[in-house]
Design a protein around this motif. Structure first.
Motif, PDB file in Angstrom:
ATOM      1  N   LYS A 229       0.809  -1.219   0.000  1.00 38.73           N
ATOM      2  CA  LYS A 229       0.000   0.000   0.000  1.00 38.73           C
ATOM      3  C   LYS A 229       0.844   1.271   0.000  1.00 38.73           C
ATOM      4  O   LYS A 229       0.409   2.295  -0.508  1.00 38.73           O
ATOM      5  CB  LYS A 229      -0.935   0.004   1.205  1.00 38.73           C
ATOM      6  CG  LYS A 229      -1.935  -1.159   1.186  1.00 38.73           C
ATOM      7  CD  LYS A 229      -2.750  -1.140  -0.090  1.00 38.73           C
ATOM      8  CE  LYS A 229      -3.819  -2.230  -0.095  1.00 38.73           C
ATOM      9  NZ  LYS A 229      -3.252  -3.577  -0.234  1.00 38.73           N
ATOM     10  N   PHE A 230       2.043   1.241   0.561  1.00 42.49           N
ATOM     11  CA  PHE A 230       2.896   2.436   0.509  1.00 42.49           C
ATOM     12  C   PHE A 230       4.350   2.038   0.749  1.00 42.49           C
ATOM     13  O   PHE A 230       4.639   0.947   1.272  1.00 42.49           O
ATOM     14  CB  PHE A 230       2.449   3.511   1.508  1.00 42.49           C
ATOM     15  CG  PHE A 230       2.452   3.075   2.952  1.00 42.49           C
ATOM     16  CD1 PHE A 230       3.546   3.296   3.780  1.00 42.49           C
ATOM     17  CD2 PHE A 230       1.336   2.455   3.497  1.00 42.49           C
ATOM     18  CE1 PHE A 230       3.532   2.913   5.097  1.00 42.49           C
ATOM     19  CE2 PHE A 230       1.307   2.071   4.823  1.00 42.49           C
ATOM     20  CZ  PHE A 230       2.406   2.292   5.631  1.00 42.49           C
ATOM     21  N   ARG A 231       5.234   2.931   0.340  1.00 40.83           N
ATOM     22  CA  ARG A 231       6.671   2.717   0.438  1.00 40.83           C
ATOM     23  C   ARG A 231       7.278   3.849   1.271  1.00 40.83           C
ATOM     24  O   ARG A 231       7.027   5.026   1.006  1.00 40.83           O
ATOM     25  CB  ARG A 231       7.295   2.687  -0.950  1.00 40.83           C
ATOM     26  CG  ARG A 231       8.807   2.424  -0.992  1.00 40.83           C
ATOM     27  CD  ARG A 231       9.252   2.340  -2.438  1.00 40.83           C
ATOM     28  NE  ARG A 231      10.654   2.014  -2.585  1.00 40.83           N
ATOM     29  CZ  ARG A 231      11.257   1.790  -3.765  1.00 40.83           C
ATOM     30  NH1 ARG A 231      10.541   1.846  -4.894  1.00 40.83           N
ATOM     31  NH2 ARG A 231      12.542   1.508  -3.813  1.00 40.83           N
ATOM     32  N   VAL A 232       8.049   3.481   2.250  1.00 36.30           N
ATOM     33  CA  VAL A 232       8.648   4.455   3.172  1.00 36.30           C
ATOM     34  C   VAL A 232      10.132   4.582   2.867  1.00 36.30           C
ATOM     35  O   VAL A 232      10.837   3.567   2.736  1.00 36.30           O
ATOM     36  CB  VAL A 232       8.428   4.023   4.636  1.00 36.30           C
ATOM     37  CG1 VAL A 232       9.342   4.805   5.573  1.00 36.30           C
ATOM     38  CG2 VAL A 232       6.973   4.226   5.033  1.00 36.30           C
ATOM     39  N   GLY A 237      17.333  11.704   7.644  1.00 39.96           N
ATOM     40  CA  GLY A 237      16.383  12.017   8.697  1.00 39.96           C
ATOM     41  C   GLY A 237      15.057  12.581   8.242  1.00 39.96           C
ATOM     42  O   GLY A 237      14.269  13.028   9.078  1.00 39.96           O
ATOM     43  N   ARG A 238      14.773  12.552   6.957  1.00 39.25           N
ATOM     44  CA  ARG A 238      13.517  13.077   6.409  1.00 39.25           C
ATOM     45  C   ARG A 238      12.711  11.931   5.813  1.00 39.25           C
ATOM     46  O   ARG A 238      13.242  11.100   5.082  1.00 39.25           O
ATOM     47  CB  ARG A 238      13.794  14.155   5.364  1.00 39.25           C
ATOM     48  CG  ARG A 238      14.680  15.283   5.880  1.00 39.25           C
ATOM     49  CD  ARG A 238      15.073  16.229   4.765  1.00 39.25           C
ATOM     50  NE  ARG A 238      13.962  17.107   4.421  1.00 39.25           N
ATOM     51  CZ  ARG A 238      13.773  18.301   4.970  1.00 39.25           C
ATOM     52  NH1 ARG A 238      14.598  18.746   5.900  1.00 39.25           N
ATOM     53  NH2 ARG A 238      12.759  19.054   4.606  1.00 39.25           N
ATOM     54  N   LEU A 239      11.418  11.915   6.143  1.00 31.37           N
ATOM     55  CA  LEU A 239      10.535  10.834   5.725  1.00 31.37           C
ATOM     56  C   LEU A 239       9.815  11.186   4.438  1.00 31.37           C
ATOM     57  O   LEU A 239       9.234  12.269   4.311  1.00 31.37           O
ATOM     58  CB  LEU A 239       9.514  10.542   6.841  1.00 31.37           C
ATOM     59  CG  LEU A 239       8.433   9.511   6.523  1.00 31.37           C
ATOM     60  CD1 LEU A 239       9.045   8.143   6.310  1.00 31.37           C
ATOM     61  CD2 LEU A 239       7.388   9.478   7.632  1.00 31.37           C
ATOM     62  N   ALA A 509       6.439  11.729  -1.788  1.00 30.31           N
ATOM     63  CA  ALA A 509       6.321  13.080  -1.245  1.00 30.31           C
ATOM     64  C   ALA A 509       6.807  13.072   0.198  1.00 30.31           C
ATOM     65  O   ALA A 509       6.597  12.087   0.925  1.00 30.31           O
ATOM     66  CB  ALA A 509       4.879  13.575  -1.317  1.00 30.31           C
ATOM     67  N   GLU A 510       7.438  14.163   0.581  1.00 28.83           N
ATOM     68  CA  GLU A 510       7.916  14.267   1.963  1.00 28.83           C
ATOM     69  C   GLU A 510       6.732  14.422   2.912  1.00 28.83           C
ATOM     70  O   GLU A 510       5.767  15.140   2.633  1.00 28.83           O
ATOM     71  CB  GLU A 510       8.879  15.441   2.120  1.00 28.83           C
ATOM     72  CG  GLU A 510       9.458  15.542   3.528  1.00 28.83           C
ATOM     73  CD  GLU A 510      10.444  16.681   3.673  1.00 28.83           C
ATOM     74  OE1 GLU A 510      10.943  16.878   4.799  1.00 28.83           O
ATOM     75  OE2 GLU A 510      10.716  17.367   2.660  1.00 28.83           O
ATOM     76  N   THR A 512       5.702  15.361   6.907  1.00 27.39           N
ATOM     77  CA  THR A 512       6.157  16.015   8.132  1.00 27.39           C
ATOM     78  C   THR A 512       5.027  16.005   9.163  1.00 27.39           C
ATOM     79  O   THR A 512       3.884  15.641   8.867  1.00 27.39           O
ATOM     80  CB  THR A 512       6.585  17.467   7.855  1.00 27.39           C
ATOM     81  OG1 THR A 512       5.443  18.211   7.401  1.00 27.39           O
ATOM     82  CG2 THR A 512       7.684  17.515   6.796  1.00 27.39           C
ATOM     83  N   ILE A 513       5.382  16.424  10.370  1.00 27.51           N
ATOM     84  CA  ILE A 513       4.378  16.525  11.437  1.00 27.51           C
ATOM     85  C   ILE A 513       3.273  17.492  11.027  1.00 27.51           C
ATOM     86  O   ILE A 513       2.075  17.218  11.191  1.00 27.51           O
ATOM     87  CB  ILE A 513       5.039  16.986  12.749  1.00 27.51           C
ATOM     88  CG1 ILE A 513       6.102  15.978  13.205  1.00 27.51           C
ATOM     89  CG2 ILE A 513       3.997  17.195  13.827  1.00 27.51           C
ATOM     90  CD1 ILE A 513       5.555  14.670  13.676  1.00 27.51           C
ATOM     91  N   GLU A 514       3.664  18.615  10.470  1.00 30.48           N
ATOM     92  CA  GLU A 514       2.684  19.630  10.099  1.00 30.48           C
ATOM     93  C   GLU A 514       1.786  19.164   8.953  1.00 30.48           C
ATOM     94  O   GLU A 514       0.573  19.389   8.968  1.00 30.48           O
ATOM     95  CB  GLU A 514       3.396  20.933   9.717  1.00 30.48           C
ATOM     96  CG  GLU A 514       4.132  21.610  10.879  1.00 30.48           C
ATOM     97  CD  GLU A 514       5.421  20.923  11.244  1.00 30.48           C
ATOM     98  OE1 GLU A 514       5.896  20.065  10.453  1.00 30.48           O
ATOM     99  OE2 GLU A 514       5.960  21.218  12.324  1.00 30.48           O
ATOM    100  N   SER A 515       2.384  18.515   7.960  1.00 28.62           N
ATOM    101  CA  SER A 515       1.575  18.087   6.821  1.00 28.62           C
ATOM    102  C   SER A 515       0.574  16.996   7.213  1.00 28.62           C
ATOM    103  O   SER A 515      -0.529  16.936   6.661  1.00 28.62           O
ATOM    104  CB  SER A 515       2.482  17.583   5.697  1.00 28.62           C
ATOM    105  OG  SER A 515       3.177  16.403   6.083  1.00 28.62           O
TER     106      SER A 515
END
Length: 553
Positions: A229-232, A237-239, A509-510, A512-515
């Motif tokens: 379903k998704f790829r990490v 240090g950026r997801l 796509a990156e 983040t906590i905010e997104s």
């Protein structure tokens, strides 16, 4: 200590080293009686607790006594002191006697010398009288043969801390116990981390199939055939996340949220990595096809908003509070289960173990209708209020079940129907210590449940101990800190197997906590805020636990 420094301290000790804050001629002076005190080289004076030899004590002479002393020497014709006459015999016209004029001159010189000596003696007397009013600084003995012989005669108490410091004993250093604490150097080693729970060892076993070949980019790309379903991807240090399908409810959202919290809890520790995720109940990789992928904590640790299941840390505390409110012996003496029976054959078999008019299997089974619970506002599905029975049944659904950790936290004896799947922590559980094993066949299941309940009711202390062992395991080895440690060690060991440099794939796509928090409402936003790791790392200065070695090399 240098020899010259030891000699200087010895001389100062003999002079009576005193610190005086006023204007005194004794402050810092080195006063000696000429002709009477010699410099004892190589001798160190003992501390005030050691008795002083009489030979080191000298009388103090006043001015009158000095003049009498000079007159007596003059009468005797002896020499000494400054300008003292020398005995002359056989001088012409004297018959061995000194002429009168010369005698008067010598007498005058002798009296002048005596007056000068008397002034020095008075000054010494003043200094010694002042020293009786002040605290004399003790001199720490040095290791010399003389002191060693004195010390061999018997033990002596250690000298106390001086009240005043003197010039004689000053070495431009403050006393050790008055110095400020020395800060640890920047490169000092941190305290040793505690060892991780024993089930962390299974990380090595789960990754053993790739130890020799490693994980190649081609192997990761081929995993697309299992419809993940998704790829990490984590780079520097950026997801970043590439989505290939839709997950059920918010399982993907809170899985990615958990990885973001890991990056915040241990900044700079998560290596670059690349891996695929699936979010279905059942495994998608068959054991006969290739080695199964490693286990990873599920999304429910950060909450399941669709079912009003709170994040694990908050719910665990509520369960513990509920356990403390009622005595274990006051709980209902039956086995309890409540859930959805339509997701597995084993759960449908479990319905037959319910109480009927013909047979009581000591089990109380309740079917859960989540649609109805949603309409009622989840009034009858609060997990923190379901620890009212001495025994609770765990049984898998379509695959593994997230309910295992909630049942183990209840202080009740967990009656665990033989599972087919593992959770990442379940391999740390031991039968008859943390749970009671139950057979997984229909008729055998009911008989096994009844036997366990009858045995527990006949051995309350032993049954209660099994429940407490399970809740202690959950409290100590399954806290969120250990969950994050497991994630960190698993991803770190996995990253060591990569045979390529991870890079953000096309279409990712990156995140983040905010997104992720943007646009969230209701329980989704509430659970995210409750599980948000503090910006300082959230570990309270404590690093991850130490990963134990594999079972075999």
């Amino acid at each position: 200590m240098r020899p010259d420094q030891s000699q200087a301290q010895a001389k100062e000790a003999r002079a009576g080293s005193v610190r005086n804050t006023g204007t005194s001629p004794c402050y810092g002076d080195k006063i000696k009686r000429r002709g009477e005190e010699k410099e004892h080289r190589g001798v160190a004076f003992p501390s005030p607790h050691v008795s002083v030899r009489p030979s080191l004590a000298r009388p103090v002479l006043a001015r009158g006594r000095a003049e009498a002393y000079a007159a007596a020497r003059l009468r005797d014709g002896g020499g000494g002191g400054e300008g003292g006459p020398a005995a002359v015999s056989g001088a012409p016209g004297c018959g061995g006697a000194v002429p009168g004029c010369e005698r008067r001159r010598r007498r005058a010189r002798l009296l002048r010398g005596a007056r000068r000596r008397g002034s020095r003696l008075r000054l010494l007397d003043v200094c010694q009288r002042q020293s009786k009013k002040l605290q004399v600084t003790p001199i720490t003995p040095v290791a010399t043969p003389t002191i060693a012989r004195d010390a061999a005669k018997g033990p002596e108490p250690a000298p106390g801390q001086p009240r005043f410091a003197s010039v004689a004993t000053s070495t431009n250093q403050a006393p050790r116990d008055l110095l400020p604490p020395v800060p640890s150097p920047a490169g000092a080693a941190a305290p040793a981390a505690r060892e991780c729970p024993a089930y962390f060892r299974w990380i090595h076993e789960d990754l053993r199939p790739w130890r020799d070949t490693g994980v190649t980019l081609d192997a990761v790309e081929r995993a697309r055939r299992y419809a993940p379903k998704f790829r990490v991807t984590v780079v520097a240090g950026r997801l970043s996340v590439a989505r290939y399908g839709r997950c059920f409810q918010t399982r993907d959202v809170f899985t990615q949220w958990g990885i973001l919290q890991l990056l915040r809890r241990y900044p700079g520790r998560v290596p670059d990595l690349d891996l695929m995720f699936d979010c279905e109940d059942r495994p998608v990789v068959g054991a006969s096809d290739q080695p199964p992928p490693p286990l990873f904590p599920d999304w429910s640790f950060w909450g399941w908003p669709e079912l009003n299941i709170k994040p694990w840390e908050a719910l665990r505390r509520e369960i513990e509070e509920g356990n403390a409110m009622a005595s274990w012996t006051d709980r209902a003496p039956y086995a309890y289960w409540k859930g959805n029976p339509n997701v597995g054959a084993g759960r449908r078999f479990l319905l037959r173990c319910n109480t009927s008019g013909n047979r009581d299997w000591n089990a109380r089974i309740y079917a859960q209708d989540w649609g109805e619970e949603l309409r009622r506002g989840f009034r009858e599905s609060d997990l923190s209020k379901q620890c009212t029975h001495r025994y609770k049944i765990y049984i898998e659904g379509r695959g593994w079940s997230v309910s295992e950790k909630y049942i183990l936290a209840c202080d009740s004896v967990a009656l665990m129907v033989r599972p087919r799947f593992h959770d990442f922590f379940s391999r740390g559980l031991a039968p008859l210590r943390h749970y009671w094993p139950v057979r997984d066949r229909a008729a055998a299941m009911c008989r096994s449940i009844k036997f366990a309940v009858d045995w527990g009711n006949a051995h309350l202390d032993k049954a209660r101990e099994i429940g407490r062992n399970a809740s202690r395991f959950v409290r100590e080895d399954r806290a969120m800190g250990r969950v994050y440690d497991y994630m960190l060690h698993l991803l770190s060991e996995y990253a060591r197997l990569l045979r390529y440099r991870p890079a953000v794939p096309r279409g990712a796509a990156e995140v983040t906590i905010e997104s992720m928090a943007r646009g969230r409402r209701g329980r989704e936003r509430q659970f995210m805020m409750e599980t948000d790791v503090a910006a300082d790392g959230g570990a309270g200065g404590e690093g991850p636990c130490r990963l134990p070695p594999p079972f075999s090399a």
